[in-house]
Design an enzyme around this catalytic site. Sequence first.
Site, short mmCIF file in Angstrom:
data_model
loop_
_atom_site.label_atom_id
_atom_site.label_comp_id
_atom_site.label_asym_id
_atom_site.label_seq_id
_atom_site.Cartn_x
_atom_site.Cartn_y
_atom_site.Cartn_z
N SER A 131 56.35 21.83 -2.92
CA SER A 131 56.85 22.25 -1.61
C SER A 131 55.77 22.00 -0.54
O SER A 131 55.33 20.86 -0.35
CB SER A 131 57.28 23.71 -1.68
OG SER A 131 58.01 24.09 -0.53
N ASP A 195 68.37 21.48 -3.71
CA ASP A 195 67.31 22.22 -3.01
C ASP A 195 67.83 22.71 -1.65
O ASP A 195 68.21 21.90 -0.80
CB ASP A 195 66.09 21.31 -2.81
CG ASP A 195 64.83 22.08 -2.45
OD1 ASP A 195 64.94 23.14 -1.81
OD2 ASP A 195 63.74 21.61 -2.81
N HIS A 240 65.20 24.67 -5.45
CA HIS A 240 63.80 24.62 -5.03
C HIS A 240 62.93 25.23 -6.14
O HIS A 240 62.43 26.35 -6.03
CB HIS A 240 63.63 25.37 -3.72
CG HIS A 240 62.33 25.06 -3.02
ND1 HIS A 240 62.02 23.78 -2.59
CD2 HIS A 240 61.27 25.84 -2.69
CE1 HIS A 240 60.83 23.80 -2.01
NE2 HIS A 240 60.35 25.04 -2.07
#
Length: 273
Positions: A131, A195, A240
Amino acid sequence: MPSAIIQPTATHTATVIFAHGLGDQGESWRAAISGDYDYRKPGELTIPARLPHVKWIFPDAPKQAVTANFGTRMPSWFDMSNLPLQPAQYLNKVCDDDESVKNGVQIIDDLVQAEVKGGIPESRIAVGGFSQGGALALVAGLGGKDWRTKSSGDESKLAGVVVLSGWMPLREQFKSRISPHAKSIPVLWGHGTADAVIYYKVGEVSVELLQDQLGIVKHTAHDQLGTPGINFRSYERMGHTSCEKEMEDLVTFLGSVLPQQVWLNEPPRSNTY
């Protein structure tokens, strides 16, 4: 800079520096890589056991105010104004703070140089992250001297870069601050199609910009991992987070760019911090 560490169990000949995501800490990824959150089959080796020559460093980001979270102070590599990060926002706004990105890059650079002083050359060091940490790793690995607050040259060339569920930050500045080595560095870029934090399309567009505007080769999912350019891997229905297939691709990639070596003379020293 506090860091969680996985020490090598064989002669130390390579290092991976892996940056966590916004609000997290290095210990979370140390646990994930070590197999504490286990989805291995009986008898299957952990990731560190499959790469016994690799030292893993999972640094903790400094706490700072994050605009996207209403100014709340939390572990963060740099300030960002939007979260979730959707395609329209990514393409039409500047979502990342330039100066704090540079400060984050310097943290990674300092860790790299500490490993070099300990006897591990830059060509045997890979950087990666998840991320926000993936966005930082991209800049640290492919960015040139204009991203640096201390170093003055473009000589650095790492073994590889890993971007998991990340994006290309400050895309306009990135184009003019690229390293002369960027096209020859292998990149593994993984992203889940479901995501909802860093949208899959943001990752996809980031790679397209690197390909179209900077001339970095984009490989197909069928190409060998670890060759120069970006190998973009999609993981169906993954949000995610990470998954077993992505971790398998990570091991294959690192095994390619940081193969285990047999030293005929004295091996490099191993840092123990």
